[in-house]
Design a protein around this motif. Structure first.
Motif, PDB file in Angstrom:
ATOM      1  N   SER A  59       0.808  -1.377   0.056  1.00  0.00           N
ATOM      2  CA  SER A  59      -0.092  -0.045  -0.076  1.00  0.00           C
ATOM      3  C   SER A  59       0.747   0.947  -0.068  1.00  0.00           C
ATOM      4  O   SER A  59       0.448   2.017  -0.810  1.00  0.00           O
ATOM      5  CB  SER A  59      -0.887  -0.138   1.250  1.00  0.00           C
ATOM      6  OG  SER A  59      -1.866  -1.100   1.260  1.00  0.00           O
ATOM      7  N   ILE A  63       0.723   4.293  -2.922  1.00  0.00           N
ATOM      8  CA  ILE A  63       0.541   5.495  -2.651  1.00  0.00           C
ATOM      9  C   ILE A  63       1.798   6.391  -3.029  1.00  0.00           C
ATOM     10  O   ILE A  63       1.517   7.359  -3.639  1.00  0.00           O
ATOM     11  CB  ILE A  63       0.284   5.558  -1.345  1.00  0.00           C
ATOM     12  CG1 ILE A  63      -1.261   5.084  -0.855  1.00  0.00           C
ATOM     13  CG2 ILE A  63       0.310   7.326  -0.673  1.00  0.00           C
ATOM     14  CD1 ILE A  63      -1.320   5.186   0.605  1.00  0.00           C
ATOM     15  N   LYS A  64       2.811   5.968  -3.121  1.00  0.00           N
ATOM     16  CA  LYS A  64       4.109   6.681  -3.219  1.00  0.00           C
ATOM     17  C   LYS A  64       4.267   7.055  -4.911  1.00  0.00           C
ATOM     18  O   LYS A  64       4.384   7.628  -5.352  1.00  0.00           O
ATOM     19  CB  LYS A  64       5.347   6.063  -2.735  1.00  0.00           C
ATOM     20  CG  LYS A  64       6.655   6.808  -2.732  1.00  0.00           C
ATOM     21  CD  LYS A  64       7.929   6.079  -2.749  1.00  0.00           C
ATOM     22  CE  LYS A  64       8.272   5.209  -1.511  1.00  0.00           C
ATOM     23  NZ  LYS A  64       9.280   4.509  -1.290  1.00  0.00           N
ATOM     24  N   TYR A  66       1.568   6.723  -6.937  1.00  0.00           N
ATOM     25  CA  TYR A  66       0.451   7.412  -7.397  1.00  0.00           C
ATOM     26  C   TYR A  66       0.880   8.969  -7.078  1.00  0.00           C
ATOM     27  O   TYR A  66       0.534   9.757  -8.081  1.00  0.00           O
ATOM     28  CB  TYR A  66      -0.826   7.082  -6.649  1.00  0.00           C
ATOM     29  CG  TYR A  66      -1.788   8.244  -6.732  1.00  0.00           C
ATOM     30  CD1 TYR A  66      -2.468   8.295  -8.003  1.00  0.00           C
ATOM     31  CD2 TYR A  66      -2.141   8.922  -5.798  1.00  0.00           C
ATOM     32  CE1 TYR A  66      -3.520   9.450  -8.019  1.00  0.00           C
ATOM     33  CE2 TYR A  66      -3.044  10.082  -5.920  1.00  0.00           C
ATOM     34  CZ  TYR A  66      -4.007  10.340  -7.002  1.00  0.00           C
ATOM     35  OH  TYR A  66      -4.807  11.260  -7.319  1.00  0.00           O
ATOM     36  N   LEU A  67       1.385   9.231  -5.986  1.00  0.00           N
ATOM     37  CA  LEU A  67       1.770  10.658  -5.616  1.00  0.00           C
ATOM     38  C   LEU A  67       2.784  11.324  -6.502  1.00  0.00           C
ATOM     39  O   LEU A  67       2.852  12.364  -6.877  1.00  0.00           O
ATOM     40  CB  LEU A  67       2.024  10.962  -4.223  1.00  0.00           C
ATOM     41  CG  LEU A  67       0.992  10.739  -3.196  1.00  0.00           C
ATOM     42  CD1 LEU A  67       1.443  10.846  -1.895  1.00  0.00           C
ATOM     43  CD2 LEU A  67      -0.090  11.647  -3.331  1.00  0.00           C
ATOM     44  N   SER A  70       1.194  11.826 -10.237  1.00  0.00           N
ATOM     45  CA  SER A  70       0.429  12.789 -10.189  1.00  0.00           C
ATOM     46  C   SER A  70       0.893  14.258  -9.879  1.00  0.00           C
ATOM     47  O   SER A  70       0.814  15.062 -10.393  1.00  0.00           O
ATOM     48  CB  SER A  70      -0.711  12.713  -9.039  1.00  0.00           C
ATOM     49  OG  SER A  70      -0.001  12.621  -7.594  1.00  0.00           O
ATOM     50  N   LEU A 109      -6.466  14.781  -5.550  1.00  0.00           N
ATOM     51  CA  LEU A 109      -5.351  14.202  -4.983  1.00  0.00           C
ATOM     52  C   LEU A 109      -5.627  13.454  -3.777  1.00  0.00           C
ATOM     53  O   LEU A 109      -5.583  12.313  -3.651  1.00  0.00           O
ATOM     54  CB  LEU A 109      -4.195  15.080  -4.506  1.00  0.00           C
ATOM     55  CG  LEU A 109      -3.354  15.507  -5.625  1.00  0.00           C
ATOM     56  CD1 LEU A 109      -2.385  16.344  -5.226  1.00  0.00           C
ATOM     57  CD2 LEU A 109      -2.564  14.374  -6.406  1.00  0.00           C
ATOM     58  N   THR A 113      -5.657   9.302  -3.837  1.00  0.00           N
ATOM     59  CA  THR A 113      -5.010   8.573  -2.753  1.00  0.00           C
ATOM     60  C   THR A 113      -5.936   7.579  -1.728  1.00  0.00           C
ATOM     61  O   THR A 113      -5.514   6.411  -1.679  1.00  0.00           O
ATOM     62  CB  THR A 113      -4.447   9.607  -1.502  1.00  0.00           C
ATOM     63  OG1 THR A 113      -3.431  10.577  -2.389  1.00  0.00           O
ATOM     64  CG2 THR A 113      -3.580   8.868  -0.584  1.00  0.00           C
ATOM     65  N   VAL A 116      -6.237   4.751  -4.124  1.00  0.00           N
ATOM     66  CA  VAL A 116      -5.137   3.747  -4.214  1.00  0.00           C
ATOM     67  C   VAL A 116      -4.881   3.139  -2.842  1.00  0.00           C
ATOM     68  O   VAL A 116      -4.474   1.986  -2.695  1.00  0.00           O
ATOM     69  CB  VAL A 116      -3.827   4.832  -4.508  1.00  0.00           C
ATOM     70  CG1 VAL A 116      -2.648   4.068  -4.436  1.00  0.00           C
ATOM     71  CG2 VAL A 116      -3.958   5.338  -6.034  1.00  0.00           C
ATOM     72  N   LYS A 117      -5.355   3.705  -1.745  1.00  0.00           N
ATOM     73  CA  LYS A 117      -5.200   2.995  -0.425  1.00  0.00           C
ATOM     74  C   LYS A 117      -6.136   1.821  -0.343  1.00  0.00           C
ATOM     75  O   LYS A 117      -5.722   0.752   0.372  1.00  0.00           O
ATOM     76  CB  LYS A 117      -5.631   4.005   0.483  1.00  0.00           C
ATOM     77  CG  LYS A 117      -5.442   3.520   2.062  1.00  0.00           C
ATOM     78  CD  LYS A 117      -5.769   4.776   2.811  1.00  0.00           C
ATOM     79  CE  LYS A 117      -6.305   3.932   4.466  1.00  0.00           C
ATOM     80  NZ  LYS A 117      -6.784   5.138   5.210  1.00  0.00           N
TER      81      LYS A 117
END
Length: 119
Positions: A59, A63-64, A66-67, A70, A109, A113, A116-117
């Motif tokens: 997870s 998240i990393k 995705y961020l 983005s 965002l 998040t 994605v989480k």
């Protein structure tokens, strides 16, 4: 929170000429109360779940990624939007439009998040 409240008292006092220090008590009480509620909830959660982590490595990695993706999409997209607007001859951008743009970015965002989480 406490610093923001004190800054608000200062700015209101500078504008009106009256520094209302009676607001200091509710600001301090709210900050301390919120912190105590946070501590109580975290202690109850720790007792109920033990040492189980909230996120696993997969997870955190998702998240990393995705961020990071983005971040670059927003940077290049915003840069392209500014270049297009400048090429159209618009020299000034209203502050309200910038606030709406930033607010929508934060919402997108945050929702992304959360999605994605859950993966």
């Amino acid at each position: 929170m406490l610093i923001g409240g004190l800054l608000a008292i200062y700015l209101i006092g500078k504008e009106t000429g009256v520094y209302d220090y009676e607001l200091l008590f509710p600001i301090t009480l709210g900050t301390v109360g919120g912190f105590l509620i946070f501590l109580a909830i975290s202690k109850l959660k720790q007792k109920r779940n033990g040492n189980v982590p909230d996120f696993d490595e997969r997870s955190v990695l998702l998240i990393k990624k995705y961020l990071m993706i983005s971040l670059y999409v927003i940077l290049f997209g915003s840069g392209a939007a500014v270049i297009i607007v400048y090429a159209m001859g618009i020299k000034y951008i209203e502050t309200g439009i910038l606030m709406i743009y930033l607010f929508s970015l934060y919402i997108i965002l945050g929702l992304g998040t959360l999605v994605v989480k859950r993966l």
